[in-house]
Design an enzyme around this catalytic site. Sequence first.
Site, PDB file in Angstrom:
ATOM      1  N   CYS A  38     -12.687 145.755  48.959  1.00 53.05           N
ATOM      2  CA  CYS A  38     -12.439 144.341  49.264  1.00 53.05           C
ATOM      3  C   CYS A  38     -11.973 143.571  48.035  1.00 53.05           C
ATOM      4  O   CYS A  38     -11.533 142.436  48.139  1.00 53.05           O
ATOM      5  CB  CYS A  38     -13.692 143.670  49.790  1.00 53.05           C
ATOM      6  SG  CYS A  38     -14.419 144.525  51.167  1.00 53.05           S
ATOM      7  N   ASP A  40     -13.990 142.855  45.312  1.00 49.56           N
ATOM      8  CA  ASP A  40     -15.084 142.235  44.550  1.00 49.56           C
ATOM      9  C   ASP A  40     -16.301 143.149  44.540  1.00 49.56           C
ATOM     10  O   ASP A  40     -16.728 143.629  45.578  1.00 49.56           O
ATOM     11  CB  ASP A  40     -15.519 140.908  45.202  1.00 49.56           C
ATOM     12  CG  ASP A  40     -14.500 139.811  44.966  1.00 49.56           C
ATOM     13  OD1 ASP A  40     -14.151 139.591  43.802  1.00 49.56           O
ATOM     14  OD2 ASP A  40     -14.059 139.205  45.952  1.00 49.56           O
ATOM     15  N   CYS A  63     -11.871 138.845  41.072  1.00 48.71           N
ATOM     16  CA  CYS A  63     -10.939 137.799  40.664  1.00 48.71           C
ATOM     17  C   CYS A  63     -11.646 136.772  39.772  1.00 48.71           C
ATOM     18  O   CYS A  63     -12.823 136.911  39.451  1.00 48.71           O
ATOM     19  CB  CYS A  63     -10.358 137.120  41.892  1.00 48.71           C
ATOM     20  SG  CYS A  63     -11.589 136.248  42.847  1.00 48.71           S
ATOM     21  N   CYS A 107     -15.248 135.010  50.045  1.00 50.99           N
ATOM     22  CA  CYS A 107     -14.997 136.365  49.560  1.00 50.99           C
ATOM     23  C   CYS A 107     -15.472 136.567  48.130  1.00 50.99           C
ATOM     24  O   CYS A 107     -15.954 137.631  47.785  1.00 50.99           O
ATOM     25  CB  CYS A 107     -13.523 136.703  49.676  1.00 50.99           C
ATOM     26  SG  CYS A 107     -12.494 135.723  48.602  1.00 50.99           S
TER      27      CYS A 107
END
Lengths: 134, 384
Positions: A38, A40, A63, A107
């Site tokens: 995903c 992360d 990120c 997220c």
Amino acid sequence: MAEQIGYSDKVMDHFLKPRNVGTIENPDGYGKVGNPVCGDLMEIYIKVENDIITDIKFKTFGCGSAIATSSMVTEMVKGMHIDEAMKVTRNDVACELDGLPPKKMHCSNLAADALHAAIEDYKKKKAEKSQERK
Amino acid sequence: MEKIYLDHASGKQVNNRVLEYAKPYLNEKIGNPSSLYSVGLEAKRAVEKAREKVAALINADEKDKVIFTSGATESNNLAIKGTVLRNQSKGNKIAASVIEHISVVNPMKELTKNGFVMNNIDVDENGLIDLNKISEIVNEKTVLTSVMYANNEIGTIEPIKEVSRIVHENGNYLHVDATAAAGFIPIDVQEDGIDLLTLSSNDIYGPQGVGALYVKAGVKLLPVLPGGGQEFGIRSGTENLFGIVGMGEAARIAKEEMEAESPRLQKIRDALIEGILQVDESYLTGHPEIRLPHHASFRFSRIEGESILLSMDTIYGIQIATGSACSSKTLEASRVLLSIGLKHEEAHGSMVITLGRANNMEQVPRIIEAVKGTIERLRMLSPL
């Protein structure tokens, strides 16, 4: 209304100078959430004395907001009682960072979850130890 | 700290010579090309001259059309919807490579809601289109097949001449999106056998907000923007005079200077690739040789692309692009990187460099150091 542009200064500050990066050997609690598929993945290590978080470290793949929320959550709960730390929500972390872009709220805002997982792990270990003593 | 801009696929500085050339069409020569008095005729002549220059860049025949649009997205929409809806009698199938730009994919998806069947053509691990798959998929019912000239994310140049042969043997029209390629490698629509070709003005250092669609003589389109009948009745709306004149001049300069500029960029590209691949667990994405001269794309394991972008920008003053899901509007991993066989976790760590006029060899060491520093820092933070 105009769209928010980019990250807040606080997010960038934590991204560029992340606090409490690293691991702890023989941690009292360890939490891991997310997954590289995903984009992360966060790990949080805690040292706990008398139910107070005395040390906390993290490692994060992800990120800018994933790294910044990890850093921020460690700063927020260092020195805090675990019961208080369990009450820290994703929203609290985002607020402390002066907000996250809306699409990042879900997220890349897993740091509170990683912290809670580490505390649960600590509680579980503690319960096992007291079982052994009996 | 002096900025080093390395994302020319996303946006380019308008060439100053283009700006100077087109400027009078903003505030002095302001006639409407549809007006019959002298000022209007002068504007009309300027538009037609620009059309000739754009046609020359791609070696279009005199009988063919170059239609000015608002940019590559509109050109792609017009090429696809315009051609397919006008030629429905030929069939109900459309086809595209799996690495097409979203402005090709989405109009095609829209057509599938109206009964058209869309087929995808795979690419290999270097991003080269599977020619056998084209002959398998494309048949006489396939109204339009779309294959890009070169890909913007991985730089791979497609064998368009071969693609054209197979498409025309089996199906009908071939549309080629040349947004990433035009101005950097020679394009010859006659030699290549292209029916429709998309061009963007800014991608050849012209003004933003203008593009063109090349249409081979005999290919009929349904107007996507009906109105006053400008641009051969296919794309109505008063001409963007400044934009069109600017695009024409940009096309002229690109054609004239490509022969010197592209090898210059290629040398910088090769030095960057050599230096960046020194980093542990770094990989080139796209074809190692058959790639755009100004394009270098990579992936790095165990780190994420948006973090690479932010680090490069804020710490080193260097602007790069990434195909990372986290940096996209939809939060989905890059279709292109998944199409060349990367796993999701691999696609997250991508970095794309597209060089331009302002870049030079002297910048290479600073760029390589910045990439090394960024990767090292992010890997220290990474649990993987």
